[in-house]
Enzyme design. Structure first.
Site, PDB file in Angstrom:
ATOM      1  N   LYS A  41      -7.866   7.989  -1.451  1.00  0.00           N
ATOM      2  CA  LYS A  41      -9.141   8.419  -0.840  1.00  0.00           C
ATOM      3  C   LYS A  41      -9.746   9.628  -1.561  1.00  0.00           C
ATOM      4  CE  LYS A  41      -8.331   6.570   3.816  1.00  0.00           C
ATOM      5  NZ  LYS A  41      -6.945   6.133   3.823  1.00  0.00           N
ATOM      6  N   ASP A  56      -3.853   4.142  -2.119  1.00  0.00           N
ATOM      7  CA  ASP A  56      -4.853   4.646  -1.162  1.00  0.00           C
ATOM      8  C   ASP A  56      -4.850   6.170  -1.155  1.00  0.00           C
ATOM      9  OD1 ASP A  56      -6.732   4.739   0.857  1.00  0.00           O
ATOM     10  OD2 ASP A  56      -5.300   4.277   2.459  1.00  0.00           O
ATOM     11  N   ARG A 114       3.116  -0.412  10.613  1.00  0.00           N
ATOM     12  CA  ARG A 114       4.273  -0.382  11.506  1.00  0.00           C
ATOM     13  C   ARG A 114       4.692  -1.715  12.103  1.00  0.00           C
ATOM     14  NH1 ARG A 114       1.637   4.777  14.219  1.00  0.00           N
ATOM     15  NH2 ARG A 114      -0.118   3.613  13.354  1.00  0.00           N
ATOM     16  N   THR A 129     -11.520   5.734  10.763  1.00  0.00           N
ATOM     17  CA  THR A 129     -11.423   5.174  12.118  1.00  0.00           C
ATOM     18  C   THR A 129     -11.003   6.234  13.136  1.00  0.00           C
ATOM     19  OG1 THR A 129      -9.250   4.373  11.453  1.00  0.00           O
ATOM     20  CG2 THR A 129     -11.014   2.771  11.503  1.00  0.00           C
ATOM     21  N   ASP A 186     -14.596  14.268  -4.227  1.00  0.00           N
ATOM     22  CA  ASP A 186     -14.823  15.556  -4.902  1.00  0.00           C
ATOM     23  C   ASP A 186     -16.121  15.422  -5.696  1.00  0.00           C
ATOM     24  OD1 ASP A 186     -14.394  18.089  -6.271  1.00  0.00           O
ATOM     25  OD2 ASP A 186     -12.262  17.850  -5.813  1.00  0.00           O
ATOM     26  N   LYS A 212       0.834  -1.199   0.000  1.00  0.00           N
ATOM     27  CA  LYS A 212       0.000   0.000   0.000  1.00  0.00           C
ATOM     28  C   LYS A 212       0.867   1.246   0.000  1.00  0.00           C
ATOM     29  CE  LYS A 212      -1.949   3.052   2.925  1.00  0.00           C
ATOM     30  NZ  LYS A 212      -2.857   3.742   3.869  1.00  0.00           N
TER      31      LYS A 212
HETATM   32  O1  C5P Z   1       1.028   1.285  10.947  1.00  0.00           O
HETATM   33  P1  C5P Z   1      -0.401   0.854  10.886  1.00  0.00           P
HETATM   34  O2  C5P Z   1      -0.569  -0.652  10.831  1.00  0.00           O
HETATM   35  O3  C5P Z   1      -1.259   1.491  11.943  1.00  0.00           O
HETATM   36  O4  C5P Z   1      -0.873   1.396   9.471  1.00  0.00           O
HETATM   37  C1  C5P Z   1      -2.187   1.242   9.049  1.00  0.00           C
HETATM   38  C2  C5P Z   1      -2.335   1.762   7.663  1.00  0.00           C
HETATM   39  O5  C5P Z   1      -3.705   1.719   7.305  1.00  0.00           O
HETATM   40  C3  C5P Z   1      -1.895   3.201   7.474  1.00  0.00           C
HETATM   41  O6  C5P Z   1      -1.352   3.302   6.166  1.00  0.00           O
HETATM   42  C4  C5P Z   1      -3.171   3.989   7.586  1.00  0.00           C
HETATM   43  O7  C5P Z   1      -3.167   5.162   6.798  1.00  0.00           O
HETATM   44  C5  C5P Z   1      -4.177   3.024   7.015  1.00  0.00           C
HETATM   45  N1  C5P Z   1      -5.546   3.236   7.427  1.00  0.00           N
HETATM   46  C6  C5P Z   1      -5.959   3.199   8.756  1.00  0.00           C
HETATM   47  N2  C5P Z   1      -7.271   3.432   9.064  1.00  0.00           N
HETATM   48  C7  C5P Z   1      -8.147   3.692   8.096  1.00  0.00           C
HETATM   49  C8  C5P Z   1      -7.740   3.709   6.762  1.00  0.00           C
HETATM   50  C9  C5P Z   1      -6.420   3.477   6.466  1.00  0.00           C
HETATM   51  O8  C5P Z   1      -5.166   2.948   9.653  1.00  0.00           O
HETATM   52  N3  C5P Z   1      -9.423   3.866   8.387  1.00  0.00           N
END
Ligand code: C5P
Length: 234
Positions: free
Chosen positions: A61, A59, A212, A121, A64, A33
């Site tokens: 998003k 991603d 992460r 979220t 518009d 991603k």
């Molecule tokens: O590091 P981590 O596992 O928290 O990363 C989650 C990924 O998913 C990030 O790239 C974040 O932008 C994405 N994401 C999220 N919640 C969302 C949509 C996307 O954490 N609702």
């Protein structure tokens, strides 16, 4: 039962870092991603360089007016992304325009999965109230999920807690992509509503997005392999 697949979120502004992660994770993840952070820093050509032949979840998003979203998706077609995101709250006309743009601009055998983001979220009940929405986050997710699927989306981005209500309301049709995943024993960081890979797989996620816990691990490939093993045994 279908297998839940793993997307690694390569959240960085650095081309070298994204490349290094992508190469290290070859064979251990099902897609990578890249989002706003990388794209705005490095541009669209860099997306191509990092993705190569790897399946790409782009991603961005989009949100518009229908014409602008449709033209934006058309401009992204040469990248050949496997999954793309728009915001469900753009409404049914915007989602339908996105559907039409993908059907017109992308080769039939390489159409990306069009995903609608339901409720971010980062928004809780108070955050929804602030923007004039009195429904609970869960009610709003199901409402927007239904709207998006009826308007032509292929799937939805949701938190793990919303997998079950969405499956109850919409069945197996939506492709569900779920971030906020933390293997047992790893740091939650800033994520609040988390599930383990196994829990998300058991709840019915098609894809999980993990950032992460993979990218900040001492050995990212080993961390991804451990998650795959957990998914395989779910
Ligand atoms: O590091 P981590 O596992 O928290 O990363 C989650 C990924 O998913 C990030 O790239 C974040 O932008 C994405 N994401 C999220 N919640 C969302 C949509 C996307 O954490 N609702």
């Amino acid at each position: 039962m279908k297998r839940t697949r793993l997307i690694a979120a390569l959240d960085t502004q650095s081309l070298e870092q994204a490349r290094a992660w992508a190469e290290a994770l070859d064979g251990h993840v099902d897609a990578i991603k890249l989002g706003m952070e990388f794209t705005y820093a490095q541009g669209l050509n860099a997306l191509r360089q990092v993705a190569g032949d790897r399946p790409l979840f782009l991603d961005l998003k989009l949100h518009d007016i229908p014409n602008t979203v449709a033209k934006g998706l058309t401009s992204l077609a040469p990248l050949g992304a496997s999954l793309l995101t728009i915001h469900a709250s753009g409404g049914s006309a915007m989602i339908a325009a996105a559907r039409q743009a993908i059907d017109a601009a992308y080769p039939p055998l390489h159409r990306p999965v069009l995903l609608a983001v339901t409720v971010l979220t980062s928004l809780d009940q108070a955050g929804l109230h602030e923007i004039g929405i009195e429904a609970s986050p869960r009610e709003q997710v199901v409402r927007l999920g239904r709207l998006a699927m009826m308007a032509g989306a292929d799937g939805l981005v949701c938190s793990a807690e919303e997998i079950a209500p969405l499956r109850d309301a919409l069945g197996d049709a939506p492709v569900l992509v779920v971030p906020g995943i933390r293997p047992a024993g790893t740091d939650a960081n800033d994520q609040k509503r988390i599930m383990t890979p196994r829990q998300a797989a058991q709840a019915g996620a098609d894809w999980i997005v993990v950032g992460r816990p993979i990218t900040q691990a001492a050995d990212p490939a080993a961390a991804a392999a451990a998650i795959q093993a957990e998914l395989a045994s779910a």
